[in-house]
Write a protein that holds these residues in place. Structure first.
Motif, PDB file in Angstrom:
ATOM      1  N   ARG A 190       0.817  -1.209   0.000  1.00 48.53           N
ATOM      2  CA  ARG A 190       0.000   0.000   0.000  1.00 48.53           C
ATOM      3  C   ARG A 190       0.849   1.257   0.000  1.00 48.53           C
ATOM      4  O   ARG A 190       0.334   2.362  -0.094  1.00 48.53           O
ATOM      5  N   GLY A 191       2.159   1.084   0.125  1.00 50.23           N
ATOM      6  CA  GLY A 191       3.044   2.232   0.149  1.00 50.23           C
ATOM      7  C   GLY A 191       3.178   2.862   1.514  1.00 50.23           C
ATOM      8  O   GLY A 191       3.747   3.943   1.660  1.00 50.23           O
ATOM      9  N   VAL A 192       2.668   2.165   2.538  1.00 49.98           N
ATOM     10  CA  VAL A 192       2.738   2.705   3.893  1.00 49.98           C
ATOM     11  C   VAL A 192       4.129   2.508   4.489  1.00 49.98           C
ATOM     12  O   VAL A 192       4.625   3.330   5.250  1.00 49.98           O
ATOM     13  N   GLY A 193       4.785   1.426   4.109  1.00 47.26           N
ATOM     14  CA  GLY A 193       6.117   1.145   4.634  1.00 47.26           C
ATOM     15  C   GLY A 193       6.040   0.566   6.030  1.00 47.26           C
ATOM     16  O   GLY A 193       5.013   0.051   6.463  1.00 47.26           O
ATOM     17  N   GLY A 194       7.125   0.690   6.764  1.00 49.96           N
ATOM     18  CA  GLY A 194       7.171   0.177   8.121  1.00 49.96           C
ATOM     19  C   GLY A 194       7.476  -1.305   8.153  1.00 49.96           C
ATOM     20  O   GLY A 194       7.950  -1.900   7.181  1.00 49.96           O
ATOM     21  N   GLY A 195       7.203  -1.925   9.298  1.00 48.80           N
ATOM     22  CA  GLY A 195       7.510  -3.335   9.455  1.00 48.80           C
ATOM     23  C   GLY A 195       8.989  -3.552   9.690  1.00 48.80           C
ATOM     24  O   GLY A 195       9.753  -2.614   9.934  1.00 48.80           O
TER      25      GLY A 195
ATOM     26  N   ARG B  63      18.052   2.229   3.197  1.00 48.99           N
ATOM     27  CA  ARG B  63      17.488   3.231   4.090  1.00 48.99           C
ATOM     28  C   ARG B  63      16.945   4.436   3.327  1.00 48.99           C
ATOM     29  O   ARG B  63      16.002   5.080   3.766  1.00 48.99           O
ATOM     30  N   ARG B  64      17.542   4.725   2.184  1.00 53.92           N
ATOM     31  CA  ARG B  64      17.077   5.877   1.399  1.00 53.92           C
ATOM     32  C   ARG B  64      15.701   5.625   0.798  1.00 53.92           C
ATOM     33  O   ARG B  64      14.914   6.559   0.605  1.00 53.92           O
TER      34      ARG B  64
ATOM     35  N   ASP C  90      11.370   3.764   6.854  1.00 57.24           N
ATOM     36  CA  ASP C  90      10.548   3.349   7.995  1.00 57.24           C
ATOM     37  C   ASP C  90      10.616   1.858   8.277  1.00 57.24           C
ATOM     38  O   ASP C  90       9.930   1.362   9.184  1.00 57.24           O
ATOM     39  N   THR C  91      11.406   1.135   7.502  1.00 54.77           N
ATOM     40  CA  THR C  91      11.511  -0.317   7.699  1.00 54.77           C
ATOM     41  C   THR C  91      12.752  -0.633   8.528  1.00 54.77           C
ATOM     42  O   THR C  91      13.859  -0.228   8.174  1.00 54.77           O
ATOM     43  N   ARG C  92      12.566  -1.350   9.604  1.00 62.00           N
ATOM     44  CA  ARG C  92      13.686  -1.716  10.473  1.00 62.00           C
ATOM     45  C   ARG C  92      14.334  -2.996   9.977  1.00 62.00           C
ATOM     46  O   ARG C  92      13.640  -3.953   9.616  1.00 62.00           O
TER      47      ARG C  92
ATOM     48  N   ASP D 237      13.625  -6.159  -2.006  1.00 66.02           N
ATOM     49  CA  ASP D 237      14.436  -5.005  -2.400  1.00 66.02           C
ATOM     50  C   ASP D 237      15.815  -5.060  -1.756  1.00 66.02           C
ATOM     51  O   ASP D 237      16.832  -4.768  -2.404  1.00 66.02           O
ATOM     52  N   LEU D 238      15.863  -5.443  -0.483  1.00 67.55           N
ATOM     53  CA  LEU D 238      17.161  -5.535   0.189  1.00 67.55           C
ATOM     54  C   LEU D 238      18.006  -6.640  -0.426  1.00 67.55           C
ATOM     55  O   LEU D 238      19.216  -6.470  -0.629  1.00 67.55           O
ATOM     56  N   ALA D 239      17.398  -7.780  -0.738  1.00 64.18           N
ATOM     57  CA  ALA D 239      18.136  -8.875  -1.371  1.00 64.18           C
ATOM     58  C   ALA D 239      18.709  -8.429  -2.717  1.00 64.18           C
ATOM     59  O   ALA D 239      19.844  -8.772  -3.072  1.00 64.18           O
ATOM     60  N   THR D 240      17.941  -7.645  -3.476  1.00 62.63           N
ATOM     61  CA  THR D 240      18.410  -7.137  -4.771  1.00 62.63           C
ATOM     62  C   THR D 240      19.609  -6.224  -4.586  1.00 62.63           C
ATOM     63  O   THR D 240      20.596  -6.292  -5.338  1.00 62.63           O
ATOM     64  N   LEU D 241      19.566  -5.349  -3.579  1.00 62.01           N
ATOM     65  CA  LEU D 241      20.694  -4.450  -3.302  1.00 62.01           C
ATOM     66  C   LEU D 241      21.930  -5.242  -2.880  1.00 62.01           C
ATOM     67  O   LEU D 241      23.062  -4.887  -3.250  1.00 62.01           O
TER      68      LEU D 241
END
Length: 303
Positions: free
Chosen positions: A86-91, A114-115, A119-121, A286-290
């Motif tokens: 939903r584009g809210v982010g977080g989690g 992070r950029r 909001d995601t930890r 996304d993190l795995a891709t980075l």
């Protein structure tokens, strides 16, 4: 079967006590007992056995615990995934890492992540593959990075090789073994192994001695903690085989020397592994891709 009943059951399994589990969950002991009874009734098996020492899991309970953890973890991750879509982010994302990825590909990947996901930890759990596999299997960890045994880790996991890394023999400045030119000259030295001697850098050191026809090294300490290994090496005459990037970077390079022996030093592969046929959340993907991108840059710099 309700999620609250699963959470109550997990609390009993973790604490080993109905009373402690009830306190942790913020309910009364009778309410906890009733919750467990309802869960047992729905499954038609006894999950908990009360003893004089507390509450222990039955054979059924031990088998069900993994499923219960997986369900709760997946519910949490599903909520995070819907929010991210939903584009809210977080989690949050939880990944495992051995010391080599931590010092090479992870820092820049996290900075980029992070950029785009402020909001995601991200929780990073240090350790070797044998510590990460149960967490990935239970859904408590999204994926992990590190060396894997040659025998593999089973078809339930998807493995992607990221890059190869070489080891260098390392000692503190002033170590009397620093001038050694062969493994034979290090036969009487104490060694600090990175991780268990059955896989990873520790196994590579043991294999190196065996292939050279020498007795196994005299192991002083085995540890998956880089900080423990560094502290012991800098305060003793022990030898340690470390990934080259760690030795070449600050602050370690100011305090250590490399020992150039005639024998060929081993290399090992760093892989990304996760549950097979189980999609990552958008943020975890996304993190795995980075991380894959940073691994590509790393391979380019080291070849």
């Amino acid at each position: 079967m309700k999620l609250s009943e699963l959470e109550d059951f997990i609390a009993v399994a973790d604490t080993g006590s109905i009373r402690a589990a009830a306190k942790r969950r913020g309910i009364t002991s009778p309410a906890m007992t009733q919750s467990i009874a309802r869960l047992e009734e729905s499954l038609h098996v006894p999950l908990i056995v009360r003893t004089t020492r507390g509450a222990v899991l039955s054979d059924y309970g031990r088998a069900f615990l993994l499923r219960a953890r997986l369900i709760i973890n997946e519910v949490t991750r599903s909520a995070d995934e819907m929010a991210q879509m939903r584009g809210v982010g977080g989690g949050q994302i939880t990944i495992g890492s051995s010391m080599t990825p931590t010092s090479t590909v992870i820092p820049r990947a996290i900075a980029e992540f992070r950029r785009t996901h402020p909001d995601t930890r991200v929780n990073i759990v240090a350790g070797m593959f044998h510590e990460h596999v149960p967490r990935i299997r239970s859904g408590a960890m999204d994926f992990a990075l590190g060396p894997l045994p040659a025998t593999g880790i089973g078809t339930e996991f998807e493995v992607e090789r990221l890059f190869d890394n070489d080891l260098v023999l390392t000692a503190r400045k002033g170590n009397p073994h620093a001038a050694a030119k062969s493994l034979l000259e290090l036969a009487n030295a104490d060694w600090i192994l990175g991780g268990p001697a059955s896989h990873g850098p520790g196994a590579a050191v043991v294999d190196m001695f065996e292939q050279a026809g020498h007795p196994a090294p005299r192991i002083m300490v085995q540890s998956s903690s880089l900080s423990v290994m560094q502290a012991l090496m800098l305060d003793s005459d022990a030898i340690c085989a470390l990934p080259r990037p760690l030795v070449a970077a600050d602050p370690l390079r100011r305090h250590v020397v490399t020992i150039d022996v005639a024998e060929k030093m081993p290399t090992y592969s760093v892989s990304l592994f996760q549950r097979a046929n189980w999609p990552l959340s958008p943020a975890a993907n996304d993190l795995a891709t980075l991380l894959r991108r940073q691994a590509h840059y790393w391979r380019t710099r080291t070849t």
